[in-house]
Design an enzyme around this catalytic site. Structure first.
Site, PDB file in Angstrom:
ATOM      1  N   GLU A 574       1.135  -0.963   0.194  1.00 38.86           N
ATOM      2  CA  GLU A 574       0.554  -0.111   0.050  1.00 38.86           C
ATOM      3  C   GLU A 574       0.874   1.176   0.417  1.00 38.86           C
ATOM      4  OE1 GLU A 574      -0.262  -2.927   1.522  1.00 38.86           O
ATOM      5  OE2 GLU A 574      -2.791  -2.932   1.216  1.00 38.86           O
ATOM      6  N   PHE A 597      -9.090  -2.457   0.501  1.00 43.06           N
ATOM      7  CA  PHE A 597      -9.824  -2.049   1.609  1.00 43.06           C
ATOM      8  C   PHE A 597      -9.737  -0.875   2.268  1.00 43.06           C
ATOM      9  CE2 PHE A 597     -10.914  -6.261   0.873  1.00 43.06           C
ATOM     10  CZ  PHE A 597     -12.014  -6.672   1.779  1.00 43.06           C
ATOM     11  N   ALA A 598     -10.531   0.077   3.006  1.00 42.12           N
ATOM     12  CA  ALA A 598      -9.882   1.437   3.533  1.00 42.12           C
ATOM     13  C   ALA A 598      -9.411   1.591   4.675  1.00 42.12           C
ATOM     14  CB  ALA A 598     -11.210   2.233   3.752  1.00 42.12           C
ATOM     15  N   ASP A 599      -9.320   0.645   5.259  1.00 43.71           N
ATOM     16  CA  ASP A 599      -8.702  -0.145   6.613  1.00 43.71           C
ATOM     17  C   ASP A 599      -7.298   0.318   6.162  1.00 43.71           C
ATOM     18  OD1 ASP A 599     -10.768  -1.420   8.147  1.00 43.71           O
ATOM     19  OD2 ASP A 599     -11.582  -1.946   6.534  1.00 43.71           O
ATOM     20  N   PHE A 600      -7.091  -0.558   4.751  1.00 46.87           N
ATOM     21  CA  PHE A 600      -5.156  -0.070   4.229  1.00 46.87           C
ATOM     22  C   PHE A 600      -4.628   0.505   4.542  1.00 46.87           C
ATOM     23  CE2 PHE A 600      -6.877  -5.144   2.457  1.00 46.87           C
ATOM     24  CZ  PHE A 600      -7.155  -5.240   4.317  1.00 46.87           C
ATOM     25  N   HIS A 643     -11.670  -4.634   7.904  1.00 44.75           N
ATOM     26  CA  HIS A 643     -11.783  -4.827   6.611  1.00 44.75           C
ATOM     27  C   HIS A 643     -13.306  -4.108   7.301  1.00 44.75           C
ATOM     28  CE1 HIS A 643      -8.586  -8.461   6.623  1.00 44.75           C
ATOM     29  NE2 HIS A 643      -8.964  -7.898   5.196  1.00 44.75           N
TER      30      HIS A 643
END
Ligand SMILES: Cc1ncc(C[n+]2csc(CCOP(=O)(O)OP(=O)(O)O)c2C)c(N)n1
Length: 838
Positions: A574, A597-600, A643
């Protein structure tokens, strides 16, 4: 104040002249203090003695049993019986201290006293205060008692967004770089090294004397052979990324020395207009993408610049990064190395090994101290050279660069050197002994080259002195230039945050034409990508698995249309996905970077916050970063805490960044097209649960305005301010409320930063009731910001305190019932609204 005292004194005289009141309060043994907060005076009602009486005190130090703190205006309303006193105490219109219960018991006894107030006002010639506050005259008079009641808002209290719209913005380009002829002789190398040393010696002195506006300056004295040997091989059109210790590299790449010195002095004429300083100084006109204060960031930017050379410029230019030995232990290094090798980019990675990362020696910071070996692990051809021998560096690195120009493949060079000054000026250098330094003083690269020139070219000491004097003259001039230069004007502070934008993407309305077709949200994103890639060959998309459509099938089919050079699968990196895209954006591309996923996004924080958002400002507007980062947020698919998060809180309010969150297919398509056309970095937040939602779409090509909210349903009774998934919930809530005669207005924010405060205020002006609805946890969310803006700019518009509906303060759970409990149903939202307001 005097008039107020007179009126209240007259009133209490009347009260104590009224036998029935005196009788009913007699024996209470109470001293009540009324402190008038806006007038700095207190009135004491003393019921402790035989005869009740009152008195005024300015210092307010008299003993009391109960104290009521109120403004003159509240006092007026109190005597006008316009206040429910217990409620006013509870809501802190009146702040009571002491025996409140006892004081409240007095109220019935005082009942007849209220009738005396209008009489008193009339007697004092202020019957105007008895009327309702409708006329101008009355508003003015009321001001005497402290407060005004205008139902308007003051948008100017919210700082304006520092973004300029301009007709020319569509034409913005990175500087056109020309090649420079190269015919570098050994004496040119020496002259360059003299120049760098004189430059830094001056800085060392100026720092000691407190003439630089910084507490930290990192010098490369002892490492000049690296700078001269590497950078004198480069053309203007080759890109260079360097670090906090980059003065030498930047000078040798051809930066304007006067302006560079002025930058270090913090002056307006500085290369970065005094906004970058030593650690971020750059000269974009020479292909320098910047010094960087984040030690490993240059690798990622160089990766992106290499991509631009290979796929866009299609030239034989080279992207060079120089960073220190300490930087190779950053994850960014490894992600970049892998991707540079995997994509076979024309990048030269130079590690300038001066044996220390800050105060820690290489033996203590690296398990493998032969750093070139790491490059081989990534299949890169790697070299190790004596970095104190300028001629060797120049020749050997020159050959390596020629190879890269020919085959376009990356190479790695470790240059062994030593810094003769501390990590930063003024530090005590406790981590090394004088013997070690002594040894390297003999290997000073300038002495080595001087000796070579005397021995091989028969230059004399006098010839060398001439070169040195010439270098010193250049620096003396640069110092004079810097000293005479002006400081940046105060209004420069908020300039260069964003690159100028074209009106097309920031103005206009959300007009849905007669839709001929429906599309899912995912298809709308896909279609926006396709149209923009068709329109502009600088646009490309990269991310994990994008060629196969990605996790949510959003990018399906694009690779068939645009090929694997524009729809690019990346490693799970990322940092490199975003950091590389930043480098590509700075050099002329329009990348779209997808984060699965925005979490990353947490793994790409640095390139988003420290690079994309700040580079324009730090370079004084030399650089612009037209980058779009797309990513899905939100819960609802049973993937639990890592996630499913709403991530927008971490990114809105970051100067230099734009954040967009569309709620349906129509807005997803129009706003993504605007985001890609924007000259600034945009975080484009999608929602997993919306991907499958179908909605109408304009048949013809269209963009939608960034920075504007949309009123999706008009209403009169309350304003629901929301975005993403919240818009659908709000629509259903409005239907439930409508059945009960409550007419809700719904505002879809769409752009979270900049936030369209005006549309919110206009709505609240009409309805007087504000509800925010979102998936973020309660504290520090988008709703918090909306409420804050309304409180600051239009509190008087609110009939009641706002209602904030957000998720509870816990991570997202796996079990379905717990996951569902994170987002309220429309029925629950309607219930909360009714309880609060109706
Ligand atoms: C990401 C990051 N972590 C920590 C720092 C603080 N820092 C500044 S310089 C430096 C040492 C870097 O060592 P090296 O890469 O060997 O370069 P040198 O200073 O020797 O030129 C550190 C840790 C930083 N600037 N960036």
């Amino acid at each position: 104040k005097e008039e107020f005292i007179k009126i209240l004194s007259a009133l209490w005289e009347e009260i104590f002249n009224t036998p029935e009141i005196v009788q009913s309060v007699a024996g209470e043994k109470l001293r009540v203090k009324f402190r008038f907060s806006d007038l700095n005076i207190s009135m004491y009602i003393d019921l402790t003695g035989e005869t009740p009486h009152f008195f005024w005190s300015e210092d307010g130090e008299e003993p009391f049993d109960v104290e009521m703190i109120l403004s003159s205006q509240t006092s007026h309303l109190f005597w006008m019986e316009k206040l429910n006193v217990p409620l006013s105490i509870a809501s802190r219109k009146i702040i009571a201290k002491g025996s409140v219960q006892k004081a409240l018991k007095l109220l019935p006894a005082l009942k007849p006293a209220f009738a005396l107030y209008p009489q008193t006002l009339k007697k004092m010639g202020r019957e105007d205060l008895l009327k309702e506050a409708t006329t101008q005259k009355r508003k003015k008079r009321l001001h005497l008692f402290g407060r005004h009641t205008k139902r308007g808002y003051r948008l100017e209290v919210i700082p304006s967004f520092p973004l300029e719209l301009n007709e020319e913005a569509d034409k913005i380009q990175p500087p056109v770089l020309h090649n420079k002829p190269m015919n570098i002789r050994p004496q040119d190398l020496l002259h360059m090294m003299y120049l760098i040393r004189a430059f830094e010696r001056h800085l060392s002195q100026a720092f000691k004397e407190g003439r630089l506006p910084t507490e930290a300056i990192h010098l490369s004295i002892g490492q000049e052979a690296v700078a001269a040997g590497v950078c004198m091989n480069l053309r203007d059109s080759d890109y260079l990324n360097t670090t906090h210790r980059g003065h030498g590299h930047i000078i040798a790449k051809g930066a304007d020395i006067n302006k560079m010195m002025a930058e270090l002095y913090g002056k307006r004429e500085g290369l970065c207009k005094g906004k970058g300083g030593s650690m971020h100084v750059t000269d974009g006109s020479k292909g320098i993408l910047g010094a960087n204060g984040i030690v490993g960031a240059g690798y990622l930017l160089a990766l992106g610049a290499g991509f631009t050379i290979k796929h866009h410029k299609k030239s034989d230019d080279v992207s060079v990064v120089i960073a220190g030995d300490g930087s190779v232990n950053q994850g960014m290094f490894h992600e970049a190395m892998n991707m540079i090798a995997l994509f076979e980019l024309p990048v030269l990675v130079i590690v300038e090994n001066n044996r220390y990362g800050e105060f820690t020696s290489i033996e203590r910071h690296s398990a493998e101290t032969e750093l070139h070996k790491r490059a081989r692990a990534y299949t890169l051809e790697a070299h190790v050279l004596d970095g104190n021998d300028a001629q060797t560096v120049y020749k050997e690195v020159g050959k390596i660069i020629e190879h890269i120009r020919r085959d376009g493949k990356p190479r790695f060079v470790e240059l062994l050197t030593y810094r003769l000054h501390g990590h930063m000026e003024g530090e005590p250098e406790l981590y090394r002994d004088s013997k070690e330094k002594e040894e390297f003083l003999h290997k000073d690269p300038i002495h080595i080259l001087e000796q070579d020139l005397i021995n091989a070219l028969q230059m004399t000491k006098k010839d060398l002195d001439k070169l040195k004097l010439e270098a010193e003259r250049v620096i003396t001039e640069a110092v004079a230039f810097a000293e005479q230069a002006a400081e940046p004007p105060a209004d420069d502070l908020t300039k260069d945050v964003y690159a100028p934008e074209s009106k097309n993407c920031f103005e206009g309305d959300f007009v849905l034409d007669k839709a001929v077709s429906e599309m899912s949200y995912a298809q709308a994103v896909n279609s926006a990508l396709a149209e923009e890639m068709e329109r502009d060959e600088r646009v490309f998309l990269w991310g994990e698995d994008v060629s196969l459509g990605g996790y949510f099938n959003v990018t399906e089919g694009l690779v068939d249309r645009f090929g694997p050079k524009r729809i690019i699968d990346t490693p799970i990196s990322e940092n490199a996905i975003v950091g590389g895209a930043v480098g590509a954006a700075m050099t002329g591309m329009r990348p779209v970077a997808e984060i699965l996923f925005a979490d990353f996004l947490t793994c790409a924080m640095d390139p988003i916050l420290n690079q994309a958002a700040k580079l324009r400002y730090m370079t004084g507007g030399q650089v612009f970063v037209p980058l779009t980062i797309r990513t899905p947020v939100g819960s609802g698919i049973g993937m639990a805490a890592q996630h499913s998060q709403a991530m927008e809180r971490f990114f809105f309010g970051i100067p230099g960044l734009i954040v967009i969150a569309p709620s349906d297919a129509f807005t997803a398509k129009g706003l993504l097209k605007s985001a890609i056309r924007s000259n600034n970095p945009v975080l484009f937040i999608e929602h997993k649960l919306l991907y499958a939602d179908a909605g109408p779409i304009n048949p013809d090509e269209y963009t939608l305005p960034i920075g504007k909210a949309r009123v999706v349903k008009k209403g009169e009774d309350l304003s629901i301010v929301t975005y993403l998934l919240g818009v659908g919930i709000a629509r259903q809530t409005a239907k439930i409320l409508a059945a009960e005669g409550i007419d809700a207005e719904i505002i879809d924010l769409l752009s979270l930063y900049p936030l369209d405060v005006k549309t919110v205020l206009e709505s609240v002006k009409k309805t007087g009731r504000l509800v925010t609805l979102e998936e973020e946890p309660f504290t520090g969310s988008i709703g918090s910001e909306v409420i804050s803006c309304v409180a600051l700019a239009g509190l008087a518009l609110l009939k009641k305190p706002p209602l904030k509906i957000a998720s509870p303060e816990n991570p997202i759970a796996y079990a379905k019932n717990l996951e569902n409990a994170m987002t309220p149903s429309p029925e629950e939202v309607a219930k909360m609204i009714k309880e609060k307001f109706f």
